[in-house]
Enzyme design. Structure first.
Site, PDB file in Angstrom:
ATOM      1  N   TRP A 143       0.807  -1.220   0.000  1.00 49.16           N
ATOM      2  CA  TRP A 143       0.000   0.000   0.000  1.00 49.16           C
ATOM      3  C   TRP A 143       0.839   1.268   0.000  1.00 49.16           C
ATOM      4  CZ3 TRP A 143       1.380   2.753   4.222  1.00 49.16           C
ATOM      5  CH2 TRP A 143       1.826   2.053   5.344  1.00 49.16           C
ATOM      6  N   GLY A 218       6.101  -6.494   1.125  1.00 51.69           N
ATOM      7  CA  GLY A 218       5.247  -6.265   2.273  1.00 51.69           C
ATOM      8  C   GLY A 218       5.957  -6.611   3.567  1.00 51.69           C
ATOM      9  N   GLU A 240      10.210  -9.230  -0.804  1.00 54.00           N
ATOM     10  CA  GLU A 240      10.913  -8.027  -0.331  1.00 54.00           C
ATOM     11  C   GLU A 240      10.160  -7.566   0.899  1.00 54.00           C
ATOM     12  OE1 GLU A 240      11.428  -4.547   0.743  1.00 54.00           O
ATOM     13  OE2 GLU A 240      10.720  -3.817  -1.198  1.00 54.00           O
ATOM     14  N   CYS A 274       9.885   0.920   3.507  1.00 54.39           N
ATOM     15  CA  CYS A 274      10.597  -0.225   4.089  1.00 54.39           C
ATOM     16  C   CYS A 274      12.064   0.091   4.345  1.00 54.39           C
ATOM     17  CB  CYS A 274      10.457  -1.449   3.195  1.00 54.39           C
ATOM     18  SG  CYS A 274      11.016  -1.194   1.497  1.00 54.39           S
TER      19      CYS A 274
END
Length: 475
Positions: A143, A218, A240, A274
């Site tokens: 997202w 995610g 990932e 991330c």
């Protein structure tokens, strides 16, 4: 990171994080029957798609990326509406995705070309390595970059001759679908399709015997669940996953640049990245000076409506995300951390705004130093200034996605970088923005599995096959 999005009566409750209001039109969850039809169509279309030449597949995908351009502004607006990304960042995300049609796509092509290994002399066999597609690849997209991340997984899979089914995050269903529909407009029917739903839909999809590979960006928790499901059929994976990325600031660093980057890359996309800077380790001899520079930069950021031109920080993507950040900060303060700064932010209990927050005096045992925060927080602690301590603290995490080292001594920077266990290390820079397109993107430890991007990553969506032959008849 679990977002707490609700599915009711087969409809995703798609909520604008800046207003708390439902977004229209509603997005329907793909039913089990529809899912089976989509999987069947993907399998039926795969052989003819694979039979096209590599150049034909590349050109079709290039045209698909070109087809995204006319809807670029609309797509950026939908991204902002669904996940709260400020308008300038949403437009940049879309622009970067479209820009993949040039040099990056050519590299994906190169990675999938036949490799001739020589031979063929009299009495000698010749060897060629070709790439076999896997079949149907599922891409589960995140997202936080609902348009920008899809092509990094879907396009290499398509170039390799696979058909692809994308499940956008239920937090940003319209963004993912809008991008995929444009990309698919130049492709044969059934080659690129979209399904909608939450984790239940995702599990139904990847559990099918007619799915041959799963690629996901995610959380580590979700990645482990996917690996467990796929292990039963030994399906190939590219995962990932999460990060808790450290930034080490030595006393000889350019402190103005280091402070600017510490703030900018802790707060980019409201910290929901991330590879965001989530742990800043500062040489204790420059602590006060560096913290003041960080404060000077942080105070320039404004939290507000993501569509306003002067807003630099929008809302977090969901209420669950905001609560997670708040709990981590509150726990850290309770355990002795200092709040050096918290900005103003809209006071709207229906929205998901959180203030820019600068923390100091963090201890390594605190949850905020070990769990992904994914919020607009600059989290600082100190070390004794030695390379050994810097390396130990940077590596003191179950994650290893990216890391950052700031020093004017590049020899020292390189020594430290080589000993940090992460997939990328930026020395005096934010590596993901500065790295060459051919660099791989994957992490150590619980930050990834398989290979994403770079030549190795582009080849993850096919199996190498050696063809060995001779024109000479045996004697």
């Amino acid at each position: 990171m679990v977002q707490g999005v609700v599915v009711e009566n087969g409809v995703i409750q798609n909520i604008n994080p800046a207003t708390g209001q439902l977004i229209e039109p509603a997005v329907n969850v793909t039913s089990p029957e529809e899912l089976e039809n989509i999987i069947s169509a993907a399998n039926a279309s795969q052989p003819s798609w694979s039979d096209k030449t590599l150049s034909e597949r590349i050109e079709a995908i290039r045209q698909g990326l070109i087809a995204v351009e006319p809807i670029g502004d609309e797509l950026a607006s939908v991204i902002t509406e669904e996940m709260g990304k400020v308008s300038a960042e949403a437009k940049l995300e879309v622009s970067n995705a479209i820009g993949l049609k040039d040099g990056w796509l050519d590299m994906v092509k190169e990675a999938n070309e036949d490799v001739h290994l020589g031979g063929g002399e009299e009495g000698k066999a010749e060897s060629i390595v070709v790439r076999d597609p896997l079949g149907v690849v599922v891409v589960i997209s995140p997202w936080n970059f609902p348009a920008g991340e899809i092509p990094f997984l879907a396009i290499p899979a398509l170039v390799a001759g696979n058909t692809v089914i994308v499940k956008p995050s239920e937090v940003t269903p319209r963004s993912g679908e809008l991008f995929c529909r444009a990309l698919a407009s130049s492709l044969p029917e059934g080659v690129l399709q979209v399904v909608q739903g939450d984790g239940k839909t995702g599990e139904q999809l990847i559990s099918s015997d007619d799915i041959h590979m799963v690629a996901m960006t995610g959380s580590t928790a979700t990645g482990k669940k996917i690996m467990n499901v796929c292990s039963k059929k030994l399906k190939r994976l590219v995962l990932e996953l999460g990060g808790k990325d450290p930034m080490v600031v030595f006393k000889d660093a350019d402190l103005d640049k280091a402070a600017n980057d510490a703030v900018a890359f802790s707060l980019f996309n409201c910290g929901q990245v991330c590879c965001a800077v989530e742990r800043v380790y500062v040489d204790e001899s420059i602590q006060n000076e560096f913290e003041q520079k960080v404060l000077d930069v942080a105070k320039k950021y404004k939290v507000g409506n993501p569509t306003d031109a002067d807003t630099t920080i929008g809302p977090l993507a969901s209420q669950v995300q905001r609560e997670n950040v708040s709990k981590q900060v509150e726990a850290a303060v309770k355990e002795g951390a200092k709040v050096l700064y918290q900005s103003d932010c809209p006071d709207d209990r229906h929205a998901n705004f959180y203030p820019v927050t600068v923390l100091s005096s963090l201890k390594q045992v605190m949850p905020i130093q070990n769990l992904e925060t994914f919020g607009p927080v600059v989290a600082m602690s100190t070390f004794d200034g030695t390379e050994e301590a810097a390396i130990e603290m940077a590596n003191s995490s179950e994650f290893g996605l990216a890391s950052y080292v700031y020093t004017t001594d590049l020899t020292k920077g390189s020594r430290v970088a080589r000993k940090i266990r992460s997939g990328q290390v930026g020395i005096n820079c934010y590596s993901i923005l500065e790295a060459q397109p051919a660099c791989p993107w994957i992490g150590h430890k619980q930050s990834g599995f398989g290979s994403h991007s770079g030549m190795d990553g582009f080849r993850s969506f096919s199996v190498p096959k050696s063809i060995v032959f001779t024109t000479n008849a045996p004697k």
